[in-house]
Design an enzyme around this catalytic site. Structure first.
Site, PDB file in Angstrom:
ATOM      1  N   SER A  91       0.858  -1.179   0.000  1.00 18.47           N
ATOM      2  CA  SER A  91       0.000   0.000   0.000  1.00 18.47           C
ATOM      3  C   SER A  91       0.891   1.225   0.000  1.00 18.47           C
ATOM      4  CB  SER A  91      -0.905   0.016   1.238  1.00 18.47           C
ATOM      5  OG  SER A  91      -1.409   1.320   1.480  1.00 18.47           O
ATOM      6  N   GLY A  92       0.607   2.170  -0.886  1.00 24.28           N
ATOM      7  CA  GLY A  92       1.420   3.372  -0.960  1.00 24.28           C
ATOM      8  C   GLY A  92       1.277   4.258   0.265  1.00 24.28           C
ATOM      9  N   SER A  93       0.031   4.564   0.686  1.00 18.25           N
ATOM     10  CA  SER A  93      -0.157   5.447   1.834  1.00 18.25           C
ATOM     11  C   SER A  93       0.384   4.811   3.106  1.00 18.25           C
ATOM     12  CB  SER A  93      -1.636   5.809   2.003  1.00 18.25           C
ATOM     13  OG  SER A  93      -2.426   4.654   2.201  1.00 18.25           O
ATOM     14  N   GLY A 259      -1.750   5.440  -2.871  1.00 23.47           N
ATOM     15  CA  GLY A 259      -0.606   5.246  -3.749  1.00 23.47           C
ATOM     16  C   GLY A 259      -0.868   4.199  -4.803  1.00 23.47           C
ATOM     17  N   THR A 260      -1.530   3.086  -4.398  1.00 20.05           N
ATOM     18  CA  THR A 260      -1.799   2.034  -5.377  1.00 20.05           C
ATOM     19  C   THR A 260      -2.854   2.472  -6.393  1.00 20.05           C
ATOM     20  OG1 THR A 260      -3.229   1.031  -3.679  1.00 20.05           O
ATOM     21  CG2 THR A 260      -1.049   0.050  -4.016  1.00 20.05           C
TER      22      THR A 260
END
Length: 349
Positions: A91-93, A259-260
C-alpha cells in the site's frame, strides 16, 4: 492490581488516511519472511487486525501497520499492512506512513537532506527516499509495485446503475478503474456516501461475474478496490492533475487517493500510450490532499507491459500512545490474540 496487555502505537496519516503503526508489544511472529509472518496473522491471529480496526479502539476507515524485523539484509525493518478488506501485500499510503514512523521513532536516525533506505513489505523490498529539512520529514517517495492492465474497457450490467465501462489494473491489488463523470460524479466531498454506494454495487457485480489472477502470484482473492477517475488537467508538458477517489470493499472511501490507486492510473495511461518516462500524475482527493505518481519505466512480464513507478507524499504524526487490552471488557475479543501477546507485554494497572 491486575496484569493487562499493552501495545505501543504511533498514529500517522498520509493524505488523510490514518495508519496506526504498531511499534511494540507484539511477540515475534513465526515465519522466515515478512510475507510468511503476514500469512500467519491472516490465517491464525487475525484478532490483532480486528482489535485495532473495530470498536472500541478503532474504525474500519483506518489501516494498521505492524513493524516486524526484516528478513532481507538490505531492509531496516519489515511491516505488515492490515485493512478492513484483509492483508494487502503493498500500500502506498501505508508505506509513506511507515517510513515516516521509522524516522520519527528513531529506528532510522534522521539525516538532513535526502536519505535513502529500504523497508520490507509482504510484497518484497521497497526503496524509500525521504526529504528531511530542519529535522522535519517533509516528503517521502516510495517505490510502487510493478503495475499493469489486466482488462481494458470491459462492460458489466450493475443493478440500479446500468451498463458500466471499467478497466482493471494490478498495482498491489486489483483495481476497477471507472470514469467518474460517466457515472455522474464530480468527486467532491458531499458525494462521499453516494460514491461508496455506487462502488459497492459495481464491485459486487464484478466479483460475482469473474475473478482475477496475477501473472506470478496467481489467485489473490476477489477484486477489492475501485478507483473513480476525474477529468485530467494538463499543468505542464510532463505533469497532469486529476481528481480521484479510491474505494475499498466493503464500504470504505479512502481519505487519500492512495498510492496504489495512483499507480493503477499510471498503468492505464501507459496502456493508452499517453506517458513518457518522467511524466507525473497528481491525484487529488475529496479532501483536497494529493499524491504524485511518477512514471519511471516499463518492462515485459509475459503478455504484460509492466509499469515501474514511484509515489510521493507526506505523512504526519498524529499521536504516540499505549493502548490497554483488557480481556474482561465485553467489547474486546482476545480469542485470537493469545498467539501474539505474552505475559511480558503487561503493565500493573
Amino acid at each position: 492490581m491486575k496484569k493487562l496487555h499493552t501495545i505501543q502505537l504511533m498514529d500517522t496519516h498520509a493524505g488523510g488516511d490514518v495508519s496506526r503503526i504498531v511499534t511494540g508489544g507484539i511477540d515475534l511472529l513465526p515465519g522466515a519472511t515478512v510475507r510468511q509472518q503476514m500469512e500467519f496473522l491472516r490465517d491464525d491471529a487475525d484478532g490483532l487486525r480486528r482489535l485495532l480496526l473495530e470498536e472500541p479502539y478503532g474504525i474500519s476507515e483506518m489501516s494498521v501497520d505492524l513493524l516486524v524485523p526484516a528478513s532481507h539484509p538490505e531492509a531496516v525493518a519489515g511491516y505488515i499492512i492490515m485493512e478492513v478488506m484483509g492483508y494487502p501485500i503493498y500500500s502506498g499510503s501505508n508505506t509513506l506512513c511507515t517510513a515516516t514512523a521509522v524516522l520519527e521513532s528513531g529506528l532510522v536516525p534522521k539525516q538532513e537532506g535526502i536519505q535513502r533506505f529500504k523497508l520490507e513489505a509482504p510484497a518484497g523490498l521497497v526503496q524509500i527516499e525521504a526529504k528531511v529539512r530542519n529535522g522535519v520529514v517533509e516528503s517521502v517517495t516510495c517505490e510502487g509495485l510493478p503495475s499493469y492492465i489486466d482488462t481494458y474497457r470491459d462492460t458489466i450490467q450493475v443493478p440500479e446503475i446500468g451498463t458500466v465501462t471499467y478497466s482493471v489494473a494490478y498495482s498491489g491489488g486489483f483495481y476497477a478503474l471507472v470514469d467518474a463523470e460517466e457515472l455522474g460524479f464530480k468527486l467532491v466531498r458531499n458525494e462521499e456516501q453516494a460514491l461508496a454506494a455506487c462502488a459497492y454495487k459495481i464491485v459486487e457485480a464484478i466479483q460475482a461475474q469473474r475473478g482475477f489472477s496475477h501473472y506470478t502470484l496467481g489467485d489473490v482473492g476477489p477484486l477489492p478496490f475501485l478507483h473513480f477517475m476525474g477529468p485530467e488537467e494538463k499543468i505542464a508538458e510532463d505533469y497532469i492533475r486529476s481528481r480521484s477517489t479510491t474505494y475499498v470493499h466493503p464500504g470504505v472511501i479512502c481519505r487519500s487517493t492512495t498510492g496504489t490507486g495512483t499507480s493503477a492510473r499510471l498503468a492505464l495511461m501507459n496502456y493508452e500510450g499517453r506517458l513518457t518516462v518522467g511524466d507525473k500524475l497528481e491525484t487529488v482527493s475529496l479532501r483536497e490532499t494529493g499524491f504524485i505518481g511518477t512514471f519511471t519505466g516499463t518492462h515485459q512480464e509475459g503478455d504484460y507491459q509492466v509499469v515501474e513507478n514511484t509515489t510521493t507524499g507526506r505523512s504526519y504524526v498524529l499521536a504516540e500512545s499505549k493502548i490497554v487490552i483488557n480481556c474482561d471488557d465485553p467489547m474486546v475479543s482476545c480469542g485470537e490474540l493469545h498467539h501474539i501477546l505474552s505475559d511480558r507485554h503487561t503493565d500493573d494497572i
